[in-house]
Design a protein around this motif. Structure first.
Motif, PDB file in Angstrom:
ATOM      1  N   GLY A 158       4.890   6.231   4.232  1.00  0.00           N
ATOM      2  CA  GLY A 158       3.601   5.604   4.543  1.00  0.00           C
ATOM      3  C   GLY A 158       2.652   6.596   5.192  1.00  0.00           C
ATOM      4  O   GLY A 158       1.473   6.672   4.830  1.00  0.00           O
ATOM      5  N   THR A 176       4.532  -2.098   0.277  1.00  0.00           N
ATOM      6  CA  THR A 176       5.850  -2.242   0.905  1.00  0.00           C
ATOM      7  C   THR A 176       6.355  -3.673   0.788  1.00  0.00           C
ATOM      8  O   THR A 176       7.514  -3.908   0.418  1.00  0.00           O
ATOM      9  CB  THR A 176       5.777  -1.818   2.387  1.00  0.00           C
ATOM     10  N   ALA A 208      10.513   0.630  -1.119  1.00  0.00           N
ATOM     11  CA  ALA A 208      10.916  -0.651  -0.536  1.00  0.00           C
ATOM     12  C   ALA A 208      11.794  -1.429  -1.521  1.00  0.00           C
ATOM     13  O   ALA A 208      12.794  -2.032  -1.128  1.00  0.00           O
ATOM     14  CB  ALA A 208       9.685  -1.470  -0.140  1.00  0.00           C
ATOM     15  N   LEU A 248      15.107   2.361   3.366  1.00  0.00           N
ATOM     16  CA  LEU A 248      14.145   1.609   4.176  1.00  0.00           C
ATOM     17  C   LEU A 248      13.694   2.420   5.391  1.00  0.00           C
ATOM     18  O   LEU A 248      12.528   2.335   5.797  1.00  0.00           O
ATOM     19  CB  LEU A 248      14.737   0.270   4.603  1.00  0.00           C
ATOM     20  N   LEU A 298      10.626   4.624   4.830  1.00  0.00           N
ATOM     21  CA  LEU A 298       9.319   4.005   4.572  1.00  0.00           C
ATOM     22  C   LEU A 298       8.217   4.479   5.527  1.00  0.00           C
ATOM     23  O   LEU A 298       7.105   4.782   5.062  1.00  0.00           O
ATOM     24  CB  LEU A 298       9.428   2.482   4.576  1.00  0.00           C
ATOM     25  N   MET A 329       5.155   3.301  -2.046  1.00  0.00           N
ATOM     26  CA  MET A 329       5.742   2.414  -1.045  1.00  0.00           C
ATOM     27  C   MET A 329       6.503   1.271  -1.710  1.00  0.00           C
ATOM     28  O   MET A 329       7.602   0.907  -1.271  1.00  0.00           O
ATOM     29  CB  MET A 329       4.661   1.869  -0.107  1.00  0.00           C
TER      30      MET A 329
END
Length: 186
Positions: free
Chosen positions: A157, A175, A132, A150, A153, A128
């Motif tokens: 996750g 993140t 990020a 982005l 993400l 992550m």
């Protein structure tokens, strides 16, 4: 989606968005946008850096000292952080302080050092953090690629949670750390 299909998708996402892949793509993008003449030197340095870390990780896993290539157990991570930081410092020296990439490499190294220090209390997701970081760092170079990174993400996750490599605080913390470190490259 069946449990096996979800597991397969989670693994695929985790591999495709692995920190090695993400950082390599970001480095190549930044080199292409900022200093094309340095591309052969950057590719060579990046290849050696990733190769050195991969050989170390593979040795740990094949010897049975680690359970996964992700160093998923918190006690596996301190040595990984130490090796990666030595390699990042070597890459930074190889590129030179005057390189347009120097700030990005320093920011990534700082991010990894902070994650290493925090590892005593929380096993932040490096997957992550790297994605990020890449999204934030790529934004000024290519807003479209920064936004695409982005936007991935949540999928990453989900993957890290589904594979049970991390808990929510580790995913969110990684993140946040990655985004802040990526913004430091602006």
């Amino acid at each position: 989606m069946s449990r096996m299909a979800a597991q397969g998708l989670a693994r695929a996402v985790s591999i495709v968005l692995h920190p090695f892949v993400v950082f390599a793509a970001l480095t190549l993008l930044a080199t292409w946008m900022l200093d094309r003449e340095a591309l052969p030197r950057v590719v060579a340095g990046l290849g050696v850096a990733i190769g050195a870390v991969w050989v170390f990780v593979w040795q740990r896993v094949s010897s049975g000292r680690w359970g996964t290539v992700d160093a998923s157990r918190p006690h596996e991570r301190p040595l990984l952080y130490a090796v990666v930081l030595v390699v990042v410092v070597g890459l930074w020296a190889w590129l030179g302080m005057a390189s347009p990439l120097a700030r990005g490499v320093a920011a990534a190294g700082t991010m990894l050092a902070l994650a290493g220090l925090l590892n005593r209390w929380i096993k932040l997701s490096l997957h992550m953090a790297s994605l990020a970081f890449a999204g934030a760092a790529a934004w000024p170079l290519s807003p479209w690629l920064g936004a695409a990174s982005l936007a991935l993400l949540p999928l990453l996750g989900w993957s890290r949670l589904h594979l049970r490599r991390h808990a929510w605080p580790e995913v969110v913390g990684g993140t946040v750390l990655g985004a802040l470190a990526g913004m430091a490259t602006w």
